[in-house]
Design a protein around this motif. Sequence first.
Motif, PDB file in Angstrom:
ATOM      1  N   GLY A   1      22.448  47.868  -2.077  1.00 54.50           N
ATOM      2  CA  GLY A   1      22.421  46.473  -1.647  1.00 54.50           C
ATOM      3  C   GLY A   1      21.090  46.064  -1.029  1.00 54.50           C
ATOM      4  N   GLN A   2      20.858  44.771  -0.979  1.00 52.34           N
ATOM      5  CA  GLN A   2      19.749  44.205  -0.220  1.00 52.34           C
ATOM      6  C   GLN A   2      20.278  43.948   1.194  1.00 52.34           C
ATOM      7  OE1 GLN A   2      16.496  43.678  -1.337  1.00 52.34           O
ATOM      8  NE2 GLN A   2      17.235  44.889  -3.074  1.00 52.34           N
ATOM      9  N   VAL A   3      19.934  44.823   2.103  1.00 54.58           N
ATOM     10  CA  VAL A   3      20.544  44.838   3.436  1.00 54.58           C
ATOM     11  C   VAL A   3      19.777  43.904   4.370  1.00 54.58           C
ATOM     12  CG1 VAL A   3      21.146  46.278   5.416  1.00 54.58           C
ATOM     13  CG2 VAL A   3      21.394  47.183   3.078  1.00 54.58           C
ATOM     14  N   VAL A   4      20.506  42.992   4.996  1.00 54.42           N
ATOM     15  CA  VAL A   4      19.893  42.014   5.895  1.00 54.42           C
ATOM     16  C   VAL A   4      19.963  42.566   7.321  1.00 54.42           C
ATOM     17  CG1 VAL A   4      19.895  39.636   6.712  1.00 54.42           C
ATOM     18  CG2 VAL A   4      20.581  40.146   4.354  1.00 54.42           C
TER      19      VAL A   4
ATOM     20  N   GLU B   1      34.462  57.179   0.124  1.00 54.24           N
ATOM     21  CA  GLU B   1      34.467  56.034  -0.792  1.00 54.24           C
ATOM     22  C   GLU B   1      33.046  55.512  -0.924  1.00 54.24           C
ATOM     23  OE1 GLU B   1      36.366  51.499  -1.218  1.00 54.24           O
ATOM     24  OE2 GLU B   1      36.554  52.634   0.660  1.00 54.24           O
ATOM     25  N   VAL B   2      32.676  55.169  -2.143  1.00 56.78           N
ATOM     26  CA  VAL B   2      31.375  54.554  -2.397  1.00 56.78           C
ATOM     27  C   VAL B   2      31.592  53.101  -2.788  1.00 56.78           C
ATOM     28  CG1 VAL B   2      29.353  54.500  -3.894  1.00 56.78           C
ATOM     29  CG2 VAL B   2      30.230  56.685  -3.065  1.00 56.78           C
ATOM     30  N   ILE B   3      30.927  52.218  -2.081  1.00 57.01           N
ATOM     31  CA  ILE B   3      30.990  50.786  -2.364  1.00 57.01           C
ATOM     32  C   ILE B   3      29.662  50.387  -2.995  1.00 57.01           C
ATOM     33  CG2 ILE B   3      31.193  48.485  -1.358  1.00 57.01           C
ATOM     34  CD1 ILE B   3      32.829  49.814   0.917  1.00 57.01           C
ATOM     35  N   ASP B   4      29.720  49.964  -4.243  1.00 59.54           N
ATOM     36  CA  ASP B   4      28.496  49.611  -4.975  1.00 59.54           C
ATOM     37  C   ASP B   4      28.121  48.157  -4.675  1.00 59.54           C
ATOM     38  OD1 ASP B   4      26.369  49.394  -6.657  1.00 59.54           O
ATOM     39  OD2 ASP B   4      27.536  49.520  -8.516  1.00 59.54           O
ATOM     40  N   ALA B   5      26.986  47.977  -4.016  1.00 59.05           N
ATOM     41  CA  ALA B   5      26.535  46.638  -3.644  1.00 59.05           C
ATOM     42  C   ALA B   5      25.429  46.134  -4.558  1.00 59.05           C
ATOM     43  CB  ALA B   5      26.051  46.646  -2.195  1.00 59.05           C
TER      44      ALA B   5
ATOM     45  N   ILE C   1      29.589  42.063   5.120  1.00 59.08           N
ATOM     46  CA  ILE C   1      30.014  41.336   3.925  1.00 59.08           C
ATOM     47  C   ILE C   1      29.011  41.564   2.800  1.00 59.08           C
ATOM     48  CG2 ILE C   1      31.309  39.584   5.185  1.00 59.08           C
ATOM     49  CD1 ILE C   1      28.967  37.678   4.925  1.00 59.08           C
ATOM     50  N   LEU C   2      29.544  41.657   1.584  1.00 59.20           N
ATOM     51  CA  LEU C   2      28.714  41.733   0.386  1.00 59.20           C
ATOM     52  C   LEU C   2      28.717  40.354  -0.254  1.00 59.20           C
ATOM     53  CD1 LEU C   2      29.318  44.738   0.994  1.00 59.20           C
ATOM     54  CD2 LEU C   2      29.412  45.118  -1.489  1.00 59.20           C
ATOM     55  N   VAL C   3      27.524  39.810  -0.460  1.00 53.82           N
ATOM     56  CA  VAL C   3      27.391  38.434  -0.932  1.00 53.82           C
ATOM     57  C   VAL C   3      26.543  38.402  -2.198  1.00 53.82           C
ATOM     58  CG1 VAL C   3      26.535  36.121  -0.374  1.00 53.82           C
ATOM     59  CG2 VAL C   3      27.540  37.555   1.428  1.00 53.82           C
ATOM     60  N   GLU C   4      27.069  37.778  -3.227  1.00 53.74           N
ATOM     61  CA  GLU C   4      26.275  37.535  -4.425  1.00 53.74           C
ATOM     62  C   GLU C   4      26.050  36.040  -4.558  1.00 53.74           C
ATOM     63  OE1 GLU C   4      29.794  37.220  -7.824  1.00 53.74           O
ATOM     64  OE2 GLU C   4      28.572  39.048  -7.715  1.00 53.74           O
ATOM     65  N   THR C   5      25.042  35.652  -5.319  1.00 53.77           N
ATOM     66  CA  THR C   5      24.772  34.231  -5.497  1.00 53.77           C
ATOM     67  C   THR C   5      25.032  33.830  -6.950  1.00 53.77           C
ATOM     68  OG1 THR C   5      22.416  34.649  -5.917  1.00 53.77           O
ATOM     69  CG2 THR C   5      23.078  34.172  -3.641  1.00 53.77           C
ATOM     70  N   PHE C   6      25.554  32.643  -7.119  1.00 52.16           N
ATOM     71  CA  PHE C   6      25.796  32.073  -8.442  1.00 52.16           C
ATOM     72  C   PHE C   6      25.092  30.720  -8.485  1.00 52.16           C
ATOM     73  CE2 PHE C   6      28.401  29.284 -11.203  1.00 52.16           C
ATOM     74  CZ  PHE C   6      28.197  29.946 -12.405  1.00 52.16           C
TER      75      PHE C   6
ATOM     76  N   MET D   1      28.494  33.623  -2.559  1.00 52.00           N
ATOM     77  CA  MET D   1      29.930  33.877  -2.579  1.00 52.00           C
ATOM     78  C   MET D   1      30.184  35.302  -2.108  1.00 52.00           C
ATOM     79  SD  MET D   1      31.079  32.043  -6.145  1.00 52.00           S
ATOM     80  CE  MET D   1      30.011  33.076  -7.141  1.00 52.00           C
ATOM     81  N   VAL D   2      31.223  35.466  -1.324  1.00 52.94           N
ATOM     82  CA  VAL D   2      31.546  36.784  -0.780  1.00 52.94           C
ATOM     83  C   VAL D   2      32.279  37.617  -1.822  1.00 52.94           C
ATOM     84  CG1 VAL D   2      32.825  38.034   1.004  1.00 52.94           C
ATOM     85  CG2 VAL D   2      31.644  35.895   1.575  1.00 52.94           C
ATOM     86  N   ARG D   3      31.732  38.797  -2.093  1.00 48.44           N
ATOM     87  CA  ARG D   3      32.393  39.751  -2.995  1.00 48.44           C
ATOM     88  C   ARG D   3      33.359  40.634  -2.237  1.00 48.44           C
ATOM     89  NH1 ARG D   3      28.252  43.484  -5.748  1.00 48.44           N
ATOM     90  NH2 ARG D   3      30.181  44.699  -5.904  1.00 48.44           N
ATOM     91  N   ARG D   4      32.969  40.996  -1.018  1.00 46.07           N
ATOM     92  CA  ARG D   4      33.785  41.951  -0.279  1.00 46.07           C
ATOM     93  C   ARG D   4      33.520  41.766   1.209  1.00 46.07           C
ATOM     94  NH1 ARG D   4      34.767  47.916  -2.586  1.00 46.07           N
ATOM     95  NH2 ARG D   4      35.998  48.868  -0.920  1.00 46.07           N
ATOM     96  N   THR D   5      34.576  41.887   2.005  1.00 45.28           N
ATOM     97  CA  THR D   5      34.465  41.788   3.464  1.00 45.28           C
ATOM     98  C   THR D   5      35.094  43.016   4.088  1.00 45.28           C
ATOM     99  OG1 THR D   5      34.565  39.365   3.398  1.00 45.28           O
ATOM    100  CG2 THR D   5      35.080  40.425   5.493  1.00 45.28           C
ATOM    101  N   LEU D   6      34.326  43.653   4.980  1.00 42.68           N
ATOM    102  CA  LEU D   6      34.839  44.804   5.722  1.00 42.68           C
ATOM    103  C   LEU D   6      34.840  44.472   7.205  1.00 42.68           C
ATOM    104  CD1 LEU D   6      33.017  46.058   3.179  1.00 42.68           C
ATOM    105  CD2 LEU D   6      33.754  48.201   4.207  1.00 42.68           C
ATOM    106  N   VAL D   7      35.922  44.806   7.868  1.00 40.15           N
ATOM    107  CA  VAL D   7      36.025  44.665   9.315  1.00 40.15           C
ATOM    108  C   VAL D   7      36.407  46.027   9.883  1.00 40.15           C
ATOM    109  CG1 VAL D   7      37.163  43.497  11.239  1.00 40.15           C
ATOM    110  CG2 VAL D   7      36.717  42.251   9.113  1.00 40.15           C
TER     111      VAL D   7
END
Length: 407
Positions: A9-12, A56-60, A376-381, A386-392
Amino acid sequence: MSRRWVQNGQVVLPDRVVEADIVLEDGLITLIAEADQDRAQQRELAAEALRAGTGEVIDATGSYVLPGLIDIHCDAIEKEVQPRPNTLFPLKMSLIEFERKLPVHGITSMYHSLSLGVGLSLRGDHLLTEMVELIHAYRSRRAMIRHGIHLRYEVAHLEGLPIVERYIHEGKIDYLSFMDHSPGQGQYKEEGSFERYVMKNQGVDVYEVKEIVTDLLERQRQVDWRHLEALGRLAAERGISVASHDDDSAERVDQFIRFGVNISEFPMNLETARHATSRGLYVCVGAPNVVRGGSHDKNMSAAAAITAGAANVLCSDYHPAAMLAAVFKLAVLLERAGTEQGLAAATAMATLKPAQALGVDRLVGSLELGKKADLILVETFDGYPMVRRTLVNGTTVYESNTYFRAT
């Protein structure tokens, strides 16, 4: 031990955007690997864990990875309770259904703004106290996101003062703001604006609104400001952040600083916002104002205040979907204004700055070692986020990776 790897991912981060992998363990961020060697090592560990069924691997790939958004002022739950006049829904249903919407928008901490004052929906004493008790009990048992309580006290609602005092002493609120919506100042400085608002929203005629105004002004004259000052200082001493609301002058800001205020919500003009900032206050503005390009009440432009350095906290105000959209719009505006790391700076206004304002930045608000794994993982359209995935707390509470093309 539960372990997850967020890769590609591009980590902010608080000050920049980098390509990195993040390691999450038991709900915490334990590693942010930027260097190629560190990332390669972690990928070997991730592969071993996957083979052993212990990770678990989360592909961002193709996504930005942001801290979860922290919304310190949002009264949208009122519309969940009362979507139309005279249609009150059960409070538990309203809370649960509202909660389910928030991870979709990337909000992982919501400070529900509940107004104690005469008005519609939750703004009466009975429903408000029921909702405070419900949120307080609910968040201790189970939750998809982190729930906080922002008690908005209308100072002319004299009968409500004991309720404010009780909740401060009981520790059931996380944030307190003082509001004065009486005509002739603040949001209703323009002559007749208060009357027009009440007639539109409460369905009263011109004669009834005159009675409301007369009663409100009499109540406002009876406000014991010294008592409120002591109450604000008590809240601040107990770790509850305190805010003023709709400040319209430097004098108003200075008055509320004596109340223990550390946040100025929605200052009415740029001069007041600049003064609040110069006095060390956090200045909160609305994401809908940013997205729409201006205030719906023709007040201060949020984007203008931010680019002028006179505001540093974003909230959704009344529309949770506006938060993430505002962050990405602000990123572009800030870079045009000369900020090198526009997305990092804009993200901080919806994450780290509100966390600092509420004194919870040691736990949440940024992607840093030892903090809670709220991200949160966010992609742009077409440029829209838009949020792809949210982890808390390291747990996925929302995921949506599938789209189809209608035929």
